[in-house]
Design a protein around this motif. Structure first.
Motif, PDB file in Angstrom:
ATOM      1  N   ILE A 439      30.586 -10.584  20.063  1.00 35.18           N
ATOM      2  CA  ILE A 439      29.777 -10.589  18.920  1.00 35.18           C
ATOM      3  C   ILE A 439      30.542 -11.765  18.227  1.00 35.18           C
ATOM      4  CG2 ILE A 439      29.081  -9.613  16.706  1.00 35.18           C
ATOM      5  CD1 ILE A 439      29.017  -6.897  18.384  1.00 35.18           C
ATOM      6  N   GLU A 440      31.914 -11.639  18.334  1.00 36.83           N
ATOM      7  CA  GLU A 440      32.764 -12.534  17.663  1.00 36.83           C
ATOM      8  C   GLU A 440      32.310 -13.876  18.089  1.00 36.83           C
ATOM      9  OE1 GLU A 440      35.169 -13.836  14.375  1.00 36.83           O
ATOM     10  OE2 GLU A 440      34.429 -11.581  15.051  1.00 36.83           O
ATOM     11  N   SER A 441      32.002 -14.278  19.192  1.00 38.19           N
ATOM     12  CA  SER A 441      31.783 -15.666  19.724  1.00 38.19           C
ATOM     13  C   SER A 441      30.436 -15.983  19.176  1.00 38.19           C
ATOM     14  CB  SER A 441      31.969 -15.520  21.217  1.00 38.19           C
ATOM     15  OG  SER A 441      30.746 -14.822  21.898  1.00 38.19           O
ATOM     16  N   ILE A 442      29.570 -15.060  19.044  1.00 38.84           N
ATOM     17  CA  ILE A 442      28.199 -15.461  18.664  1.00 38.84           C
ATOM     18  C   ILE A 442      28.263 -16.042  17.149  1.00 38.84           C
ATOM     19  CG2 ILE A 442      26.111 -14.649  17.684  1.00 38.84           C
ATOM     20  CD1 ILE A 442      26.307 -12.593  20.119  1.00 38.84           C
ATOM     21  N   PHE A 443      29.380 -15.357  16.511  1.00 45.50           N
ATOM     22  CA  PHE A 443      29.383 -15.894  15.007  1.00 45.50           C
ATOM     23  C   PHE A 443      30.407 -17.237  15.034  1.00 45.50           C
ATOM     24  CE2 PHE A 443      28.467 -11.482  13.807  1.00 45.50           C
ATOM     25  CZ  PHE A 443      27.518 -11.710  12.610  1.00 45.50           C
ATOM     26  N   ARG A 444      31.158 -17.375  16.098  1.00 41.42           N
ATOM     27  CA  ARG A 444      31.799 -18.603  15.954  1.00 41.42           C
ATOM     28  C   ARG A 444      30.776 -19.986  16.364  1.00 41.42           C
ATOM     29  NH1 ARG A 444      36.104 -16.009  18.573  1.00 41.42           N
ATOM     30  NH2 ARG A 444      35.232 -16.241  20.764  1.00 41.42           N
ATOM     31  N   VAL A 445      29.707 -19.703  17.130  1.00 42.85           N
ATOM     32  CA  VAL A 445      28.830 -20.446  17.385  1.00 42.85           C
ATOM     33  C   VAL A 445      27.795 -20.798  16.321  1.00 42.85           C
ATOM     34  CG1 VAL A 445      26.676 -20.947  18.831  1.00 42.85           C
ATOM     35  CG2 VAL A 445      28.592 -20.001  19.834  1.00 42.85           C
ATOM     36  N   ALA A 446      27.474 -19.668  15.469  1.00 41.58           N
ATOM     37  CA  ALA A 446      26.621 -19.866  14.272  1.00 41.58           C
ATOM     38  C   ALA A 446      27.461 -20.514  13.098  1.00 41.58           C
ATOM     39  CB  ALA A 446      26.516 -18.422  13.736  1.00 41.58           C
ATOM     40  N   LYS A 447      28.645 -20.475  12.965  1.00 40.78           N
ATOM     41  CA  LYS A 447      29.483 -21.360  12.293  1.00 40.78           C
ATOM     42  C   LYS A 447      29.466 -22.506  12.405  1.00 40.78           C
ATOM     43  CE  LYS A 447      33.899 -20.973   9.664  1.00 40.78           C
ATOM     44  NZ  LYS A 447      35.127 -20.434   9.610  1.00 40.78           N
ATOM     45  N   ASP A 448      29.556 -22.856  13.695  1.00 39.98           N
ATOM     46  CA  ASP A 448      29.662 -24.196  14.126  1.00 39.98           C
ATOM     47  C   ASP A 448      28.311 -25.040  14.071  1.00 39.98           C
ATOM     48  OD1 ASP A 448      32.020 -24.227  15.238  1.00 39.98           O
ATOM     49  OD2 ASP A 448      31.450 -23.789  17.114  1.00 39.98           O
ATOM     50  N   ILE A 516      20.577 -16.665  18.098  1.00 42.17           N
ATOM     51  CA  ILE A 516      20.407 -17.867  17.362  1.00 42.17           C
ATOM     52  C   ILE A 516      19.151 -18.673  17.765  1.00 42.17           C
ATOM     53  CG2 ILE A 516      21.607 -19.924  16.463  1.00 42.17           C
ATOM     54  CD1 ILE A 516      24.277 -18.621  17.107  1.00 42.17           C
ATOM     55  N   VAL A 517      18.276 -18.636  16.930  1.00 45.15           N
ATOM     56  CA  VAL A 517      16.904 -19.126  17.361  1.00 45.15           C
ATOM     57  C   VAL A 517      16.676 -20.508  16.251  1.00 45.15           C
ATOM     58  CG1 VAL A 517      16.234 -17.222  18.610  1.00 45.15           C
ATOM     59  CG2 VAL A 517      15.479 -17.228  16.219  1.00 45.15           C
ATOM     60  N   GLY A 518      15.554 -20.978  16.605  1.00 45.81           N
ATOM     61  CA  GLY A 518      14.743 -21.948  15.711  1.00 45.81           C
ATOM     62  C   GLY A 518      14.579 -21.326  14.443  1.00 45.81           C
ATOM     63  N   ASP A 519      14.088 -20.232  14.311  1.00 39.14           N
ATOM     64  CA  ASP A 519      13.555 -19.566  13.132  1.00 39.14           C
ATOM     65  C   ASP A 519      14.925 -18.965  12.234  1.00 39.14           C
ATOM     66  OD1 ASP A 519      13.020 -17.753  10.929  1.00 39.14           O
ATOM     67  OD2 ASP A 519      11.046 -17.022  12.156  1.00 39.14           O
ATOM     68  N   GLN A 520      15.272 -19.774  11.178  1.00 39.81           N
ATOM     69  CA  GLN A 520      16.487 -19.427  10.295  1.00 39.81           C
ATOM     70  C   GLN A 520      16.533 -18.220   9.699  1.00 39.81           C
ATOM     71  OE1 GLN A 520      19.048 -21.566  10.212  1.00 39.81           O
ATOM     72  NE2 GLN A 520      20.256 -20.884   8.407  1.00 39.81           N
ATOM     73  N   GLU A 521      15.470 -17.556   9.058  1.00 38.46           N
ATOM     74  CA  GLU A 521      15.444 -16.193   8.880  1.00 38.46           C
ATOM     75  C   GLU A 521      15.789 -15.216  10.196  1.00 38.46           C
ATOM     76  OE1 GLU A 521      11.875 -16.184   6.122  1.00 38.46           O
ATOM     77  OE2 GLU A 521      13.175 -16.558   4.620  1.00 38.46           O
ATOM     78  N   LEU A 522      15.113 -15.345  10.948  1.00 38.50           N
ATOM     79  CA  LEU A 522      15.108 -14.509  12.056  1.00 38.50           C
ATOM     80  C   LEU A 522      16.777 -14.521  12.473  1.00 38.50           C
ATOM     81  CD1 LEU A 522      14.253 -12.474  13.901  1.00 38.50           C
ATOM     82  CD2 LEU A 522      13.166 -14.213  15.440  1.00 38.50           C
ATOM     83  N   THR A 523      17.233 -15.839  12.741  1.00 36.52           N
ATOM     84  CA  THR A 523      18.596 -15.677  12.934  1.00 36.52           C
ATOM     85  C   THR A 523      19.671 -14.799  12.297  1.00 36.52           C
ATOM     86  OG1 THR A 523      18.259 -17.930  14.030  1.00 36.52           O
ATOM     87  CG2 THR A 523      20.335 -17.480  13.392  1.00 36.52           C
ATOM     88  N   MET A 524      19.280 -15.067  10.851  1.00 32.06           N
ATOM     89  CA  MET A 524      20.063 -14.219   9.592  1.00 32.06           C
ATOM     90  C   MET A 524      19.917 -12.768   9.983  1.00 32.06           C
ATOM     91  SD  MET A 524      21.540 -16.755   8.404  1.00 32.06           S
ATOM     92  CE  MET A 524      22.162 -16.355   6.455  1.00 32.06           C
ATOM     93  N   ALA A 525      18.791 -12.414  10.087  1.00 22.78           N
ATOM     94  CA  ALA A 525      18.438 -11.051  10.245  1.00 22.78           C
ATOM     95  C   ALA A 525      19.262 -10.422  11.556  1.00 22.78           C
ATOM     96  CB  ALA A 525      16.847 -10.946  10.506  1.00 22.78           C
ATOM     97  N   ARG A 526      19.085 -11.231  12.367  1.00 26.50           N
ATOM     98  CA  ARG A 526      19.968 -10.923  13.828  1.00 26.50           C
ATOM     99  C   ARG A 526      21.436 -10.700  13.558  1.00 26.50           C
ATOM    100  NH1 ARG A 526      15.696 -13.213  18.286  1.00 26.50           N
ATOM    101  NH2 ARG A 526      14.040 -11.579  18.072  1.00 26.50           N
ATOM    102  N   LEU A 527      22.016 -11.954  12.800  1.00 24.30           N
ATOM    103  CA  LEU A 527      23.190 -11.925  12.662  1.00 24.30           C
ATOM    104  C   LEU A 527      23.737 -10.828  11.763  1.00 24.30           C
ATOM    105  CD1 LEU A 527      23.859 -15.766  12.201  1.00 24.30           C
ATOM    106  CD2 LEU A 527      24.648 -14.248  14.186  1.00 24.30           C
ATOM    107  N   LEU A 528      22.893 -10.404  10.730  1.00 25.65           N
ATOM    108  CA  LEU A 528      23.117  -9.124   9.977  1.00 25.65           C
ATOM    109  C   LEU A 528      23.360  -7.971  10.823  1.00 25.65           C
ATOM    110  CD1 LEU A 528      23.478  -7.753   7.169  1.00 25.65           C
ATOM    111  CD2 LEU A 528      21.114  -7.534   7.295  1.00 25.65           C
ATOM    112  N   LEU A 529      22.285  -7.698  11.755  1.00 22.99           N
ATOM    113  CA  LEU A 529      22.291  -6.481  12.599  1.00 22.99           C
ATOM    114  C   LEU A 529      23.654  -6.617  13.459  1.00 22.99           C
ATOM    115  CD1 LEU A 529      21.196  -4.234  14.163  1.00 22.99           C
ATOM    116  CD2 LEU A 529      20.066  -5.987  15.591  1.00 22.99           C
ATOM    117  N   LEU A 530      24.328  -7.770  14.054  1.00 20.28           N
ATOM    118  CA  LEU A 530      25.431  -7.793  14.889  1.00 20.28           C
ATOM    119  C   LEU A 530      26.756  -7.841  14.123  1.00 20.28           C
ATOM    120  CD1 LEU A 530      24.547 -10.421  17.666  1.00 20.28           C
ATOM    121  CD2 LEU A 530      24.174  -7.940  17.564  1.00 20.28           C
ATOM    122  N   ALA A 531      26.694  -8.201  12.807  1.00 22.58           N
ATOM    123  CA  ALA A 531      28.104  -8.031  11.861  1.00 22.58           C
ATOM    124  C   ALA A 531      28.005  -6.476  11.573  1.00 22.58           C
ATOM    125  CB  ALA A 531      27.506  -8.805  10.669  1.00 22.58           C
TER     126      ALA A 531
END
Length: 552
Positions: A439-448, A516-531
């Motif tokens: 999960i932490e690695s996913i957030f590193r990718v998101a940050k990049d 992390i997908v093309g839909d920014q809002e969906l990406t944010m929602a999934r990141l909230l879930l994983l956080a």
């Protein structure tokens, strides 16, 4: 949270049924809301109808149907059904799970943990190994159970103190002194017979060598020399025990010495109290406790005919001291071989004027250490045992603590050293820690990719519509139920079971779904879930005293 809302629905229906006359106003039961084992049976269930049936002389099914008819559940549940034996199953609406996720994200985990303890004082006494030899793996399991139980109960609102009772009086300490004396004489060129009942381990030789090498002044008289070595050796062993426990992540609030009870006169005072109350009597030159007045057990000796006080006498005084320190509940964690000791201790608690239920005893079943597919033998006195320190050196603190809690404490445990060292998903510790790191690695990718982790807080949870996403949210919510259940049942192993289930849900979701997908809002929602999921994994691991690495 969702469980509390279900409970409120049931309580309101209960009140409605009492007001309508279907249920008598003077009948009450403890409403228990549980998570069904099978997903097909809903998200929550209650057996209230089954409990009421014998009280009101109606069938559980009829009671359940009437209760459901009096429920206002549509704002929380899709449906509520009657199952076999009158169980009532609740199927929660998906939007309720999403709202609960938002609540956790906004308020944090700590504010939502049920306050089960309400500040009640609890003393957990565990390990309490005699300071006559190093801790072995059985002690390690007891240490893990006691320490994690303390963590859970603190989290659930109890005021917890952890205590180690040091048995530094009696024959075993004297035997340690005699064993050390024999080895010391051997080293100084005046060997004496090494009796069969002496402690044989190499650690005794090490203590004797330390006395010689440090030029410690040893009394000339044999009896005084043995008494000196009893104290020297037991203190040395206790220091080693404290160090091993510290390395294992177990820090006690108190080390309470048995000798203190004798020096302070508490043992004599306690025996006098039992005599005054008529619970102790003399027979055949010995002093006996009337165990049979309180439990189905024979009367037990407090003072032998030769004047020697038994361990039972000092144990009663010790428990009286605990209550004198104003603890509401005492939890003792013992080896399974002490099972027969429970009735007499419960009887003594009642004789002292406390409810016997104020003493809870957890039994720790034996551990079999498996290495290269074969069990490793253990005999403390013969020196043939695997120490906790050796296990820690081989597999590390994280694996040791987790593996000791992989089964209920009163069930036999096989500790597979080879499995504990594997860096694959076969190893449950690696499996769980890897999920946190992933999960932490996913957030590193998101940050990049330019996503600010702080902005995830405002994500739209209504976009989380996949079945696996709802399943993950349910798993996250169960964290609070598991803490409450573990604290009430005194079962810390529930946390390991929970983590394995939760991480299994995550891996299933991750293997099927791109975060992390093309839909920014969906990406944010999934990141909230994983956080939120990552925080729960980290917190649950912290309760176990296991680290949550960010990279693996």
């Amino acid at each position: 949270m969702v469980k509390q809302q279900i409970s409120a629905i049931v309580k309101k229906a209960w009140e409605n049924c009492r007001q309508s006359g279907f249920l008598p106003p003077d009948i009450d039961v403890n409403i228990i809301i549980e998570i069904p084992r099978e997903e097909a049976n809903g998200d929550y269930s209650t057996n209230i109808a089954f409990l009421l049936a014998p009280k009101v002389r109606k069938s559980p099914t009829d009671i359940a149907k009437t209760l459901i008819g009096n429920m206002e559940f549509h704002g929380v549940c899709e449906k509520v059904e009657v199952a076999a034996k009158g169980f009532i199953n609740f199927y929660v609406r998906d939007d309720m799970w999403r709202a609960a996720l938002r609540e956790i994200s906004d308020q944090g985990l700590d504010s939502l943990v049920p306050d089960v303890g309400e500040g009640r004082k609890v003393l957990i006494e565990f390990v309490s190994s005699n300071p006559t030899g190093p801790l072995h793996i059985g002690h390690g399991r007891g240490a893990a159970v006691g320490d994690v139980l303390a963590n859970i109960m603190k989290r659930a609102g109890y005021n917890v103190v952890k205590e180690y009772y040091v048995n530094d009086a009696g024959k075993q300490i004297d035997t340690l002194g005699q064993s050390t004396y024999a080895r010391w004489k051997e080293l100084t060129g005046d060997a004496v017979p090494l009796e069969e009942h002496y402690y044989q381990g190499d650690y005794v030789k090490d203590i004797a060598s330390l006395i010689v090498e440090s030029n410690v002044a040893v009394p000339a008289e044999k009896a005084e020399a043995i008494a000196f070595m009893s104290k020297f050796a037991s203190d040395f062993v206790l220091d080693g025990i404290k160090k091993d426990l510290e390395d294992f992540g177990v820090l006690f609030d108190n080390y309470f010495r048995e000798t203190r009870l004798y020096e302070s006169g508490e043992v004599e005072e306690t025996l006098a109290t039992l005599k005054d109350k008529g619970y102790a009597y003399e027979k055949d030159g010995a002093l006996w406790f009337k165990t049979s007045m309180f439990e189905k057990d024979e009367d037990r000796v407090l003072i032998k005919s030769d004047g020697e006080k038994t361990y039972f006498a000092s144990d009663i005084a010790y428990h009286k001291d605990k209550f004198d320190r104003r603890f509401d509940t005492l939890i003792d964690i013992w080896g399974s071989d002490h099972h027969g000791y429970i009735p007499r201790m419960r009887a003594s608690i009642e004789a002292l004027g406390r409810g016997k239920d104020s003493l809870k005893v957890l039994l720790i079943q034996f551990v079999t250490l498996i290495k290269d597919g074969k069990p490793v033998g253990m005999s403390t006195r013969a020196g043939q045992f695997t120490t906790l320190k050796e296990v820690l050196n081989e597999v590390g603190r994280d694996a040791a603590r987790f593996f000791f809690l992989m089964r209920k404490s009163d069930a036999h445990l096989e500790f597979d050293l080879d499995l504990a060292k594997k860096t694959t998903n076969e190893n449950p510790v690696f499996y769980i820690q890897y999920a946190h790191a992933r999960i932490e690695s996913i957030f590193r990718v998101a940050k990049d990719e330019g996503i600010d982790p702080a902005s995830v807080k405002t994500a739209r949870v209504d976009l989380l519509t996949e079945k696996d996403e709802i399943t993950l949210i349910k798993g996250i919510l169960h964290f609070f139920d598991v803490i409450e259940g573990s604290a009430k049942s005194l079962e810390p192993h529930r946390i390991t079971f929970y983590l394995l289930d939760l991480v299994g849900r995550f891996h299933s979701y991750y293997n099927k779904t791109r975060v992390i997908v093309g839909d920014q809002e969906l990406t944010m929602a999934r990141l909230l879930l994983l956080a939120t999921l990552q925080q729960v994994i980290k917190d649950a691991l912290a309760l176990l005293g296991v680290s949550a690495p960010e990279r693996m």
